[in-house]
Design an enzyme around this catalytic site. Structure first.
Site, PDB file in Angstrom:
ATOM      1  N   ARG A  59      31.217  76.095  39.771  1.00  0.00           N
ATOM      2  CA  ARG A  59      30.075  75.922  40.695  1.00  0.00           C
ATOM      3  C   ARG A  59      28.845  76.688  40.226  1.00  0.00           C
ATOM      4  O   ARG A  59      27.718  76.297  40.500  1.00  0.00           O
ATOM      5  CB  ARG A  59      30.447  76.337  42.126  1.00  0.00           C
ATOM      6  N   TYR A 113      10.038  58.070  45.009  1.00  0.00           N
ATOM      7  CA  TYR A 113      11.358  57.628  45.466  1.00  0.00           C
ATOM      8  C   TYR A 113      11.506  57.908  46.976  1.00  0.00           C
ATOM      9  O   TYR A 113      11.054  58.953  47.463  1.00  0.00           O
ATOM     10  CB  TYR A 113      12.401  58.397  44.666  1.00  0.00           C
ATOM     11  N   ASP A 185       8.727  63.784  37.944  1.00  0.00           N
ATOM     12  CA  ASP A 185       9.962  63.002  37.962  1.00  0.00           C
ATOM     13  C   ASP A 185       9.791  61.899  36.925  1.00  0.00           C
ATOM     14  O   ASP A 185       9.051  60.941  37.128  1.00  0.00           O
ATOM     15  CB  ASP A 185      10.186  62.431  39.366  1.00  0.00           C
ATOM     16  N   LYS A 210      20.345  57.122  36.545  1.00  0.00           N
ATOM     17  CA  LYS A 210      19.650  55.938  36.042  1.00  0.00           C
ATOM     18  C   LYS A 210      19.846  55.820  34.522  1.00  0.00           C
ATOM     19  O   LYS A 210      20.961  55.722  34.065  1.00  0.00           O
ATOM     20  CB  LYS A 210      18.185  55.989  36.462  1.00  0.00           C
TER      21      LYS A 210
HETATM   22  C1  LIG Z   1      17.124  57.340  41.944  1.00  0.00           C
HETATM   23  C2  LIG Z   1      15.931  58.194  41.866  1.00  0.00           C
HETATM   24  C3  LIG Z   1      15.929  59.477  42.412  1.00  0.00           C
HETATM   25  C4  LIG Z   1      17.107  60.054  43.158  1.00  0.00           C
HETATM   26  O1  LIG Z   1      18.199  60.212  42.339  1.00  0.00           O
HETATM   27  P1  LIG Z   1      19.741  60.272  42.874  1.00  0.00           P
HETATM   28  O2  LIG Z   1      20.506  60.528  41.642  1.00  0.00           O
HETATM   29  O3  LIG Z   1      20.036  58.982  43.562  1.00  0.00           O
HETATM   30  O4  LIG Z   1      19.774  61.426  43.844  1.00  0.00           O
HETATM   31  C5  LIG Z   1      14.779  60.246  42.271  1.00  0.00           C
HETATM   32  N1  LIG Z   1      13.702  59.762  41.626  1.00  0.00           N
HETATM   33  C6  LIG Z   1      13.669  58.536  41.095  1.00  0.00           C
HETATM   34  C7  LIG Z   1      12.442  58.067  40.400  1.00  0.00           C
HETATM   35  C8  LIG Z   1      14.776  57.706  41.195  1.00  0.00           C
HETATM   36  O5  LIG Z   1      14.734  56.464  40.678  1.00  0.00           O
END
Ligand SMILES: *Cc1c(COP(=O)(O)O)cnc(C)c1O
Length: 392
Positions: A59, A113, A185, A210
């Site tokens: 953890r 998001y 992001d 992703k």
């Molecule tokens: C999917 C996504 C997230 C969130 O990610 P998770 O792994 O589902 O928590 C954040 N930012 C973007 C641009 C995303 O496509």
């Protein structure tokens, strides 16, 4: 690993963070252990007190499989270090919590998001952390929106679902002038297409669910940047219990080895499909950073090495006709995620932007007849044939 830092991206993807193990394994194996043993008390103290980089408790992130994928991710993104998380949202929330306290302020630029929007709009205000949202075409309002308590300027680029391209270098320069951190992001772009740290961003976040995972079979997140900014995030991850499972870290490292070839193939297929969609009589608009007429193309050309695998387009039809077109697709699965080898399709008003009011959608140009596709790695001729039959 240091001796490898001048190597290229594909080489980092394959070798960074990995070394021959004591039995000759050529990459880091899966250590799914929750804890690790020591020969004596002094050895425990050496790790606990930070003198020796060792394994202790999963953890905490002190696990060889997790540390290995973190070193790989840091090298790939060109950052000093990386922390992995159980999801992209976990990485984002720990980053905000570590760098903002009650009374602090965040600026969020452009579309983000849905989960991120919720976190900033609903959860963080309960802790006394407020956010000002400005649209992507209102960058001129950035300086005026920054207050003395602004700690973070946050944005995605390209954005979902409009593929809006935000100028990382320009925004980071303004944020820096006022002493705020720029957090990007970069999930849609991937480290293959864009390097926010090199353009002046302080921290980069990815949902590894992703493209970095790339096969629709793992959920995870990562934040990458200088150790100084990552250190405060570490205790939040540890105490909120947001660690990525070692099994996932192992799977992610496996996926990262092919990141460059996968993303380059996504780029090529998406460019072909975007150019054909522009020519299609039933399509009114195509949003793709690689199209010369696209509004963000010039910034994209400057800050991106490739334009990614995400496309959105607006068809000539109403919401029902758009849903019918989506339903006729055979190779594209209807799903809200993205970035995997399988092509996916979504009508944003039914999934990612379902919760926005019609006014909020209108402000963002998210219309009923918008379709978003995540271009997978199937043969592009098959993908085009599928789109064509669905549009006819
Ligand atoms: C999917 C996504 C997230 C969130 O990610 P998770 O792994 O589902 O928590 C954040 N930012 C973007 C641009 C995303 O496509």
């Amino acid at each position: 690993m240091n001796k490898k830092t001048d190597l290229g991206l594909a080489t980092h993807c394959i070798h960074a963070g990995d070394s021959l193990d004591e039995r000759g394994g050529i990459f880091t194996p899966l250590y799914n252990h929750s804890t690790f043993g020591f020969p004596d008390t002094q050895s425990v103290l050496d790790v606990v007190e930070g003198r020796v980089e060792g394994s202790l408790y999963t953890r905490y992130g002190l696990n060889p499989t997790i540390r290995s994928v973190e070193k790989k991710l840091a090298a790939i993104e060109g950052g000093e270090a990386a922390w992995v998380f159980s999801s992209g949202m976990a990485a984002e929330s720990a980053t905000f919590l570590a760098h903002c306290k009650s009374g602090d302020h965040i600026i969020c630029i452009g579309d983000v998001y849905g989960g991120t929007y919720d976190l900033l709009d609903v959860n963080l205000p309960n802790l006394g952390i407020s956010t000002t949202f400005i649209l992507g075409n209102e960058i001129n309002k950035l300086s005026d929106s920054i207050k003395s308590n602004t700690r973070i300027v946050f944005f995605e680029t390209p954005t979902n679902p409009n593929m809006e391209v935000l100028d990382i270098e320009g925004i980071a320069a303004v944020a820096k002038k006022y002493g705020a951190l720029t957090v990007v992001d970069s999930t849609f772009a991937t480290p293959v297409n864009q390097s926010p740290l090199a353009l002046g961003a302080d921290l980069v976040i990815h949902s590894t669910t992703k493209y970095l995972g790339g096969h629709g079979d793992l959920t995870g997140g990562v934040v990458i940047g200088p150790t100084e900014l990552l250190t405060p995030i570490w205790t939040w991850r540890k105490n909120l219990g947001q660690m990525m499972a070692p099994e996932v870290a192992y799977l992610l490292a496996r996926s990262l080895r092919t990141l460059v070839v996968r993303v380059n193939a996504h780029n090529v297929s998406a460019q072909i499909l975007a150019e054909r969609l522009v020519e299609h009589p039933r399509i009114n608009k195509v949003n793709y950073p690689g199209l010369p007429d696209f509004i963000g193309h010039n910034i994209a050309k400057h800050q991106m090495k490739g334009f990614g695998g995400m496309i959105s387009f607006v068809i000539d039809g109403n919401a029902q006709e758009t849903a019918d077109m989506v339903d006729r697709l055979k190779l594209f699965s209807i799903a809200p995620s993205l970035g995997g080898v399988e092509s996916l399709v979504t009508q944003p008003i039914t999934t990612t932007h379902y919760n926005l009011t019609p006014e909020e959608r209108a402000k963002r140009g998210i219309v009923d007849s918008m379709v978003r596709i995540s271009v997978g790695l199937e043969d592009v001729a098959d993908l085009w044939a599928d789109l064509e039959q669905a549009l006819s």
